[in-house]
Write a protein that holds these residues in place. Structure first.
Motif, PDB file in Angstrom:
ATOM      1  N   THR A  93       0.827  -1.090  -0.050  1.00 45.75           N
ATOM      2  CA  THR A  93       0.029  -0.025   0.181  1.00 45.75           C
ATOM      3  C   THR A  93       0.838   1.427  -0.033  1.00 45.75           C
ATOM      4  N   ALA A  94       2.062   1.238   0.680  1.00 46.83           N
ATOM      5  CA  ALA A  94       3.052   2.284   0.676  1.00 46.83           C
ATOM      6  C   ALA A  94       3.770   2.538  -0.624  1.00 46.83           C
ATOM      7  N   PHE A  95       3.837   1.364  -1.301  1.00 45.34           N
ATOM      8  CA  PHE A  95       4.780   1.332  -2.561  1.00 45.34           C
ATOM      9  C   PHE A  95       3.970   1.974  -3.447  1.00 45.34           C
ATOM     10  N   PHE A 103       7.497  -1.538 -13.454  1.00 42.51           N
ATOM     11  CA  PHE A 103       8.420  -0.401 -13.992  1.00 42.51           C
ATOM     12  C   PHE A 103       9.118   0.135 -12.661  1.00 42.51           C
ATOM     13  N   MET A 104       8.063   0.051 -11.390  1.00 44.66           N
ATOM     14  CA  MET A 104       8.791   0.711 -10.333  1.00 44.66           C
ATOM     15  C   MET A 104       9.684  -0.300  -9.611  1.00 44.66           C
ATOM     16  N   GLY A 105       9.699  -1.534  -9.963  1.00 44.93           N
ATOM     17  CA  GLY A 105      10.846  -2.443  -9.406  1.00 44.93           C
ATOM     18  C   GLY A 105      10.366  -3.507  -8.446  1.00 44.93           C
ATOM     19  N   ALA A 106       8.781  -3.446  -8.619  1.00 46.60           N
ATOM     20  CA  ALA A 106       8.427  -4.546  -7.500  1.00 46.60           C
ATOM     21  C   ALA A 106       8.444  -5.958  -8.124  1.00 46.60           C
ATOM     22  N   GLU A 107       8.831  -6.971  -7.312  1.00 46.86           N
ATOM     23  CA  GLU A 107       8.815  -8.307  -7.512  1.00 46.86           C
ATOM     24  C   GLU A 107       8.283  -9.396  -6.659  1.00 46.86           C
ATOM     25  N   GLY A 108       7.880 -10.522  -7.078  1.00 46.53           N
ATOM     26  CA  GLY A 108       7.406 -11.374  -6.263  1.00 46.53           C
ATOM     27  C   GLY A 108       6.113 -11.113  -5.510  1.00 46.53           C
ATOM     28  N   GLU A 109       5.970 -11.431  -4.211  1.00 45.86           N
ATOM     29  CA  GLU A 109       4.784 -10.812  -3.274  1.00 45.86           C
ATOM     30  C   GLU A 109       4.362  -9.239  -3.610  1.00 45.86           C
ATOM     31  N   LEU A 110       5.386  -8.749  -3.364  1.00 47.23           N
ATOM     32  CA  LEU A 110       5.399  -7.099  -3.382  1.00 47.23           C
ATOM     33  C   LEU A 110       4.557  -6.624  -4.663  1.00 47.23           C
ATOM     34  N   PHE A 111       5.094  -7.239  -5.865  1.00 43.51           N
ATOM     35  CA  PHE A 111       4.451  -7.126  -7.261  1.00 43.51           C
ATOM     36  C   PHE A 111       2.899  -7.546  -7.039  1.00 43.51           C
ATOM     37  N   GLU A 112       2.706  -8.736  -6.742  1.00 44.67           N
ATOM     38  CA  GLU A 112       1.270  -9.185  -6.861  1.00 44.67           C
ATOM     39  C   GLU A 112       0.114  -8.379  -5.762  1.00 44.67           C
ATOM     40  N   ILE A 115      14.430   3.624  -2.444  1.00 49.65           N
ATOM     41  CA  ILE A 115      14.091   3.069  -1.013  1.00 49.65           C
ATOM     42  C   ILE A 115      14.134   1.480  -1.146  1.00 49.65           C
ATOM     43  N   VAL A 116      13.270   1.135  -1.965  1.00 44.92           N
ATOM     44  CA  VAL A 116      13.094  -0.469  -2.288  1.00 44.92           C
ATOM     45  C   VAL A 116      14.395  -1.170  -2.332  1.00 44.92           C
ATOM     46  N   SER A 117      15.407  -0.453  -2.973  1.00 45.51           N
ATOM     47  CA  SER A 117      16.501  -1.103  -3.211  1.00 45.51           C
ATOM     48  C   SER A 117      17.208  -1.440  -1.812  1.00 45.51           C
ATOM     49  N   PHE A 118      16.793  -0.869  -0.618  1.00 49.12           N
ATOM     50  CA  PHE A 118      17.378  -1.030   0.783  1.00 49.12           C
ATOM     51  C   PHE A 118      16.659  -2.333   1.183  1.00 49.12           C
ATOM     52  N   GLY A 119      15.499  -2.713   0.670  1.00 43.46           N
ATOM     53  CA  GLY A 119      14.876  -3.911   1.157  1.00 43.46           C
ATOM     54  C   GLY A 119      13.227  -3.655   1.445  1.00 43.46           C
ATOM     55  N   ASP A 120      12.764  -4.787   1.384  1.00 41.60           N
ATOM     56  CA  ASP A 120      11.036  -4.593   1.938  1.00 41.60           C
ATOM     57  C   ASP A 120      10.897  -3.971   3.151  1.00 41.60           C
ATOM     58  N   ASP A 121      11.735  -4.328   4.208  1.00 47.43           N
ATOM     59  CA  ASP A 121      11.557  -3.521   5.692  1.00 47.43           C
ATOM     60  C   ASP A 121      11.791  -2.129   5.513  1.00 47.43           C
ATOM     61  N   VAL A 122      12.580  -1.531   4.731  1.00 54.82           N
ATOM     62  CA  VAL A 122      12.760  -0.230   4.673  1.00 54.82           C
ATOM     63  C   VAL A 122      11.676   0.749   4.099  1.00 54.82           C
ATOM     64  N   ILE A 123      11.263  -0.042   3.015  1.00 51.89           N
ATOM     65  CA  ILE A 123      10.245   0.648   2.171  1.00 51.89           C
ATOM     66  C   ILE A 123       8.625   0.382   3.124  1.00 51.89           C
TER      67      ILE A 123
END
Length: 449
Positions: free
Chosen positions: A55-57, A124-133, A265-273
């Protein structure tokens, strides 16, 4: 308070009383709007941290779409308030009709385009896997919220231009309560997951849009519409767009900047986002007084400029800055010492609590800067000189914040704190620019001339 009394208060009443009387409902309105987001966050957090992160992403994408149309609201508030100050109500009604028609048409176009390209945008924003879905599901539903959000915002702009900040607050309160009720029903009872959170948000706005449609056409002493006002008038619409487009460009450019920011921010990991998203939503509560005071200036500045009371406009600017900065100093102290406790309401992850707490403490220290920023924005929006707002918004992100993040990330060992430090520095610089633009005096020419 009726239209005539409200106009007299804005033009002649004690300036501190005027600011507080208009700002308080706006503050409550903003708190209610944040309640929408926090209700979603609370219930979504029951599914997991990755859903909260989703939701934040995608929020900057939603903000981008909204921003494309929000400039028309700013133009409407500036023009209507200046016409009211000059006691030319019929011209104000013409402006109101044009912004309603434009919002309806434009919002439907945005829904069609946005929904069709949702997967491409998220990828395009770089989401993958569960974050993408999860991001794809949530964003695809939220696009259907755009028409209801546009109409609600237009109604708020028309009312605020007249100095009525109470009715919009009541409508948003009803929507927030309904959203809180519907969230667990759609998420868990109907087992719709993250899509249920989005559906609850859309439905809670849609219900109250029906009331708004009737209220816009109800005859009163102030600004109301007839079907004749809705007919497109090219010359007037061009004038509105001249004021509104810079604001839309500024807000949409800012939203694009936040999309790029999220990509860093997402490049630092899911916890950071996730920590970033939670931190922003908590911080938004503490920013409500500044946003309310800044929002109140739009109608105060507009009406007094329309009436030729420029000394009163300057007095309002000074008083608003003192109020805003003072309140945010107190709020910043509270947020600094309660950051971890506030975050723990939404996540128990040690890493998220660590990242989010540090982020909130940085924001707390720099919070008075946002008071100055909001007052400058409100003043320039009320005057109709939205080009200055665009300069402030685009400079803050694209010329200062994002380049600093790149530099800090590649040439320091700050890690995720690169983002937090860049945010503070960019806010400081843009406040200095805002004050310089104000002191130039070029914003003092009425846009209704």
């Amino acid at each position: 308070m009726d239209y005539v009394e409200k106009r007299k208060l804005i033009l002649e009443g004690n300036i501190n009383k005027v600011i507080l009387s208009l700002a308080t409902p706006i503050m409550l309105n903003n708190i209610i709007q944040t309640t929408y987001n926090l209700a979603d966050t609370y219930w979504v957090s029951k599914m997991g941290d990755i859903q909260v992160g989703a939701t934040a992403f995608v929020w900057p994408v939603i903000y981008l779409v909204i921003s494309l149309g929000m400039g028309i609201n700013v133009a409407g508030t500036a023009l209507i308030s200046q016409y009211i100050g000059a006691n030319e109500k019929e011209k104000g009604r013409d402006v109101a009709g044009q912004i309603v028609s434009f919002a309806l048409i434009f919002s439907l176009v945005l829904v069609l385009i946005g929904y069709g390209f949702t997967p491409n945008i998220v990828r395009f924003m770089g989401a993958e896997g569960e974050l993408f879905e999860n991001s794809k599901i949530y964003l695809s539903v939220m696009f259907f919220d755009i028409p209801f959000l546009f109409i609600t915002s237009i109604f708020t702009a028309i009312r605020q231009a007249q100095g009525d900040t109470v009715i919009p607050m009541i409508i948003n309160a009803g929507g927030a309560v309904l959203n809180i009720i519907l969230d667990p029903i759609f998420i868990f009872t109907f087992n719709m997951g993250i899509a249920g959170a989005a559906i609850a948000t859309v439905l809670s706005k849609a219900v109250f849009t029906i009331y708004i449609a009737f209220a816009l056409f109800k005859k009163n002493d102030g600004i109301y519409l007839t079907y004749n006002h809705l007919k497109i008038k090219p010359k007037l619409l061009k004038k509105i767009l001249k004021v509104g487009v810079p604001s839309s460009l500024g807000q949409s450019g800012e939203a694009l900047g936040f999309i790029v920011l999220n990509m860093f921010i997402v490049s630092f990991g899911d916890d950071v986002i996730t920590a970033f998203g939670l931190g922003n939503r908590i911080n938004s509560i503490f920013m409500m007084p500044a946003m309310g005071i800044g929002g109140s200036l739009a109608s105060i500045v507009g009406q007094n400029m329309g009436a030729g009371n420029m000394d009163r406009v300057k007095k309002a600017f000074k008083s608003a800055n003192i109020m805003s900065v003072s309140i945010l100093i107190v709020g910043g102290i509270i947020m600094f010492f309660t950051s971890t406790q506030l975050l723990s309401l939404f996540s128990k992850s040690p890493n998220i609590l660590k990242e989010g707490s540090y982020y909130l403490k940085i924001l707390a220290i720099a919070s008075p800067l946002m008071g100055i920023f909001q007052v400058c924005v409100g003043t320039f929006q009320g005057s109709g000189h939205t080009l200055y707002v665009m300069i402030m918004e685009l400079t803050r992100l694209w010329l200062i914040r994002i380049p600093l993040i790149v530099i800090f990330k590649n040439y320091t060992n700050f890690g995720s704190a690169s983002v937090w430090y860049a945010m503070v520095i960019s806010n400081l610089v843009i406040c200095i620019i805002g004050i310089l633009l104000y002191r130039s005096g070029k914003w003092q020419k009425k846009v209704t001339e």
